[in-house]
Design a protein around this motif. Structure first.
Motif, mmCIF file in Angstrom:
data_model
loop_
_atom_site.group_PDB
_atom_site.id
_atom_site.type_symbol
_atom_site.label_atom_id
_atom_site.label_comp_id
_atom_site.label_asym_id
_atom_site.label_seq_id
_atom_site.Cartn_x
_atom_site.Cartn_y
_atom_site.Cartn_z
ATOM 1 N N THR A 178 0.669 -1.270 0.083
ATOM 2 C CA THR A 178 -0.047 -0.064 0.243
ATOM 3 C C THR A 178 0.744 1.178 -0.079
ATOM 4 O O THR A 178 0.578 2.097 -0.792
ATOM 5 C CB THR A 178 -0.903 -0.015 1.330
ATOM 6 O OG1 THR A 178 -1.550 -1.289 1.141
ATOM 7 C CG2 THR A 178 -1.938 1.196 1.408
ATOM 8 N N TYR A 179 1.816 1.218 0.770
ATOM 9 C CA TYR A 179 2.715 2.184 0.847
ATOM 10 C C TYR A 179 3.535 2.562 -0.329
ATOM 11 O O TYR A 179 3.204 3.658 -1.005
ATOM 12 C CB TYR A 179 3.790 2.345 1.769
ATOM 13 C CG TYR A 179 5.169 3.432 1.998
ATOM 14 C CD1 TYR A 179 4.639 4.660 2.420
ATOM 15 C CD2 TYR A 179 6.011 3.351 1.369
ATOM 16 C CE1 TYR A 179 5.588 5.822 2.418
ATOM 17 C CE2 TYR A 179 7.076 4.361 1.032
ATOM 18 C CZ TYR A 179 6.838 5.515 1.709
ATOM 19 O OH TYR A 179 7.557 6.470 1.401
ATOM 20 N N GLU A 180 3.888 1.773 -1.062
ATOM 21 C CA GLU A 180 4.596 1.688 -2.359
ATOM 22 C C GLU A 180 3.634 2.146 -3.436
ATOM 23 O O GLU A 180 4.133 3.070 -4.387
ATOM 24 C CB GLU A 180 5.455 0.467 -2.793
ATOM 25 C CG GLU A 180 6.604 0.335 -2.156
ATOM 26 C CD GLU A 180 7.174 -0.921 -2.646
ATOM 27 O OE1 GLU A 180 6.933 -1.665 -3.669
ATOM 28 O OE2 GLU A 180 8.360 -1.327 -2.369
ATOM 29 N N TYR A 221 3.080 5.933 -2.596
ATOM 30 C CA TYR A 221 4.422 6.910 -2.943
ATOM 31 C C TYR A 221 4.462 6.883 -4.641
ATOM 32 O O TYR A 221 4.862 7.869 -5.082
ATOM 33 C CB TYR A 221 5.402 6.004 -2.421
ATOM 34 C CG TYR A 221 6.880 6.650 -2.785
ATOM 35 C CD1 TYR A 221 7.473 7.532 -1.564
ATOM 36 C CD2 TYR A 221 7.424 6.759 -3.706
ATOM 37 C CE1 TYR A 221 8.557 8.401 -1.768
ATOM 38 C CE2 TYR A 221 8.649 7.301 -4.069
ATOM 39 C CZ TYR A 221 9.090 8.283 -2.824
ATOM 40 O OH TYR A 221 10.443 8.826 -3.167
ATOM 41 N N ARG A 236 -6.006 2.882 6.480
ATOM 42 C CA ARG A 236 -4.716 2.817 6.408
ATOM 43 C C ARG A 236 -4.153 3.530 4.958
ATOM 44 O O ARG A 236 -3.377 4.171 4.842
ATOM 45 C CB ARG A 236 -4.015 1.339 6.550
ATOM 46 C CG ARG A 236 -2.368 1.514 6.374
ATOM 47 C CD ARG A 236 -1.842 0.041 6.851
ATOM 48 N NE ARG A 236 -2.572 -0.928 6.175
ATOM 49 C CZ ARG A 236 -1.896 -1.616 5.162
ATOM 50 N NH1 ARG A 236 -0.720 -1.306 4.801
ATOM 51 N NH2 ARG A 236 -2.414 -2.887 4.711
ATOM 52 N N ILE A 283 -1.982 6.916 4.410
ATOM 53 C CA ILE A 283 -0.521 6.896 3.873
ATOM 54 C C ILE A 283 -0.739 8.049 2.650
ATOM 55 O O ILE A 283 0.188 8.660 2.453
ATOM 56 C CB ILE A 283 -0.399 5.555 3.389
ATOM 57 C CG1 ILE A 283 -0.019 4.556 4.265
ATOM 58 C CG2 ILE A 283 0.839 5.298 2.186
ATOM 59 C CD1 ILE A 283 0.280 3.131 3.928
ATOM 60 N N ASP A 307 3.196 1.144 8.828
ATOM 61 C CA ASP A 307 2.969 2.279 7.997
ATOM 62 C C ASP A 307 2.927 3.397 8.781
ATOM 63 O O ASP A 307 3.113 4.529 8.069
ATOM 64 C CB ASP A 307 1.790 1.870 6.934
ATOM 65 C CG ASP A 307 2.366 0.720 6.007
ATOM 66 O OD1 ASP A 307 3.319 0.922 5.631
ATOM 67 O OD2 ASP A 307 1.320 0.239 5.409
ATOM 68 N N THR A 315 6.567 4.343 8.455
ATOM 69 C CA THR A 315 7.010 4.312 7.040
ATOM 70 C C THR A 315 6.627 5.734 6.444
ATOM 71 O O THR A 315 7.395 6.299 5.670
ATOM 72 C CB THR A 315 6.275 3.192 6.241
ATOM 73 O OG1 THR A 315 6.876 1.984 6.981
ATOM 74 C CG2 THR A 315 6.841 3.163 4.862
ATOM 75 N N ALA A 316 5.208 5.931 6.733
ATOM 76 C CA ALA A 316 4.793 7.428 6.319
ATOM 77 C C ALA A 316 5.528 8.707 6.620
ATOM 78 O O ALA A 316 5.474 9.395 6.332
ATOM 79 C CB ALA A 316 3.297 7.410 6.322
ATOM 80 N N LYS A 364 9.236 7.782 4.972
ATOM 81 C CA LYS A 364 9.194 8.006 3.293
ATOM 82 C C LYS A 364 10.141 7.409 2.436
ATOM 83 O O LYS A 364 10.813 8.133 1.667
ATOM 84 C CB LYS A 364 8.995 9.514 3.006
ATOM 85 C CG LYS A 364 7.724 10.192 3.645
ATOM 86 C CD LYS A 364 7.367 11.583 3.124
ATOM 87 C CE LYS A 364 6.158 12.174 3.754
ATOM 88 N NZ LYS A 364 5.911 12.338 5.138
#
Length: 111
Positions: A18-20, A23, A45, A49, A84, A87-88, A91
């Motif tokens: 999800t993060y990728e 991003y 989530r 993000i 996350d 992670t957010a 970055k």
């Protein structure tokens, strides 16, 4: 089937998390505003993000049926939220990045 043109849907074949995906939406594809469609347990989530990365994001749950063993999804989601959250803030850059304009649909294996 419901009238949405195929070119209006963009597929990210290199968003492995999800993060990728969020991003890459912002930094690879240049997305400034997004409408996220995902499972209800995952929507919060995904929106967090996206917004943490500077995307004006809105969402809708797309659950079409109850899930078997939903407790597993919620347990996994709890752990992913913790990961996350940090992670957010940090970055990190995903493995695949670059610039690809969102034009003409995303049904290719580029990116």
């Amino acid at each position: 089937k419901e009238g949405l043109p195929e070119k209006a849907i963009f597929m990210d074949y290199a968003g492995y998390s999800t993060y990728e995906s969020m991003y890459r939406a912002k930094n690879t594809f240049g997305v400034k505003k997004a409408f996220i469609v995902t499972q209800e347990f995952h929507l919060g989530r995904a929106l967090y993000i996206a917004r943490a990365l500077g995307i004006d994001a809105y969402g809708v749950a797309a659950d079409r049926r109850p899930y078997r063993n939903i407790w597993y999804n919620y347990a996994r989601e709890y752990l992913a939220r913790v990961k996350d959250f940090f992670t957010a803030i940090v970055k990190p850059k995903p493995a695949k990045s670059g610039k690809i304009p969102v034009a003409g649909g995303g049904n290719t294996l580029e990116g």
